[in-house]
Design a protein around this motif. Structure first.
Motif, short mmCIF file in Angstrom:
data_model
loop_
_atom_site.label_atom_id
_atom_site.label_comp_id
_atom_site.label_asym_id
_atom_site.label_seq_id
_atom_site.Cartn_x
_atom_site.Cartn_y
_atom_site.Cartn_z
N GLY A 10 -30.83 -30.39 -8.05
CA GLY A 10 -32.17 -29.98 -7.64
C GLY A 10 -33.24 -31.02 -7.90
O GLY A 10 -33.95 -31.44 -7.00
N CYS A 11 -33.32 -31.48 -9.16
CA CYS A 11 -34.41 -32.38 -9.53
C CYS A 11 -33.93 -33.78 -9.91
O CYS A 11 -34.74 -34.64 -10.22
CB CYS A 11 -35.22 -31.78 -10.68
SG CYS A 11 -34.32 -31.69 -12.25
N ARG A 12 -32.63 -34.03 -9.88
CA ARG A 12 -32.00 -35.33 -10.19
C ARG A 12 -32.16 -35.75 -11.65
O ARG A 12 -31.98 -36.91 -12.00
CB ARG A 12 -32.53 -36.44 -9.27
CG ARG A 12 -32.35 -36.18 -7.79
CD ARG A 12 -30.92 -36.05 -7.35
NE ARG A 12 -30.19 -37.28 -7.58
CZ ARG A 12 -28.87 -37.36 -7.75
NH1 ARG A 12 -28.15 -36.30 -7.70
NH2 ARG A 12 -28.29 -38.52 -7.95
N ALA A 13 -32.47 -34.80 -12.54
CA ALA A 13 -32.55 -35.11 -13.97
C ALA A 13 -31.14 -35.42 -14.49
O ALA A 13 -30.16 -34.83 -14.03
CB ALA A 13 -33.14 -33.94 -14.74
N LEU A 14 -31.03 -36.30 -15.45
CA LEU A 14 -29.75 -36.63 -16.05
C LEU A 14 -29.26 -35.46 -16.88
O LEU A 14 -29.95 -34.98 -17.78
CB LEU A 14 -29.88 -37.88 -16.94
CG LEU A 14 -28.62 -38.33 -17.65
CD1 LEU A 14 -27.56 -38.78 -16.65
CD2 LEU A 14 -28.95 -39.45 -18.63
N CYS A 34 -35.40 -27.99 -14.42
CA CYS A 34 -35.66 -27.04 -13.34
C CYS A 34 -34.87 -25.74 -13.47
O CYS A 34 -35.02 -24.84 -12.65
CB CYS A 34 -35.37 -27.68 -11.98
SG CYS A 34 -33.62 -27.97 -11.64
N ARG A 35 -33.99 -25.63 -14.48
CA ARG A 35 -33.20 -24.44 -14.77
C ARG A 35 -32.09 -24.14 -13.75
O ARG A 35 -31.52 -23.07 -13.76
CB ARG A 35 -34.07 -23.20 -14.94
CG ARG A 35 -35.20 -23.35 -15.91
CD ARG A 35 -34.66 -23.34 -17.31
NE ARG A 35 -35.77 -23.32 -18.26
CZ ARG A 35 -35.83 -24.10 -19.30
NH1 ARG A 35 -34.90 -24.96 -19.55
NH2 ARG A 35 -36.85 -24.05 -20.11
N ARG A 36 -31.79 -25.08 -12.89
CA ARG A 36 -30.72 -24.89 -11.91
C ARG A 36 -29.37 -25.02 -12.62
O ARG A 36 -29.18 -25.87 -13.47
CB ARG A 36 -30.82 -25.95 -10.82
CG ARG A 36 -29.77 -25.83 -9.75
CD ARG A 36 -29.98 -26.89 -8.70
NE ARG A 36 -28.96 -26.77 -7.68
CZ ARG A 36 -29.04 -27.31 -6.49
NH1 ARG A 36 -30.10 -28.00 -6.16
NH2 ARG A 36 -28.07 -27.16 -5.62
N ILE A 37 -28.41 -24.16 -12.26
CA ILE A 37 -27.08 -24.23 -12.85
C ILE A 37 -26.19 -25.05 -11.94
O ILE A 37 -26.09 -24.79 -10.74
CB ILE A 37 -26.50 -22.82 -13.05
CG1 ILE A 37 -27.34 -22.08 -14.09
CG2 ILE A 37 -25.04 -22.89 -13.48
CD1 ILE A 37 -26.93 -20.66 -14.33
#
Length: 56
Positions: A10-14, A34-37
């Motif tokens: 979703g947000c490309r966070a590591l 972003c709390r995406r699983i």
């Protein structure tokens, strides 16, 4: 040894870094930003899963 970066879809966070083919089973990880699983599975099935499927 080569490490690969696993990032949120979703947000490309590591999310984490690991060696190639280090994941032995399915895992779920929740992004702290972003709390995406994200669900990850191994590229090839484990040998124990092959034996279970064949009835050994």
């Amino acid at each position: 040894m080569m490490k690969e970066s696993i990032r949120c879809g979703g947000c490309r966070a590591l999310l984490f870094k690991c060696e190639t083919n280090a994941i032995a089973g399915a895992i779920e990880i929740k992004c702290r930003r972003c709390r995406r699983i994200t669900e990850l599975r191994p590229m090839s099935p484990s040998p124990s899963a092959d034996r279970a499927a064949s009835g050994e």
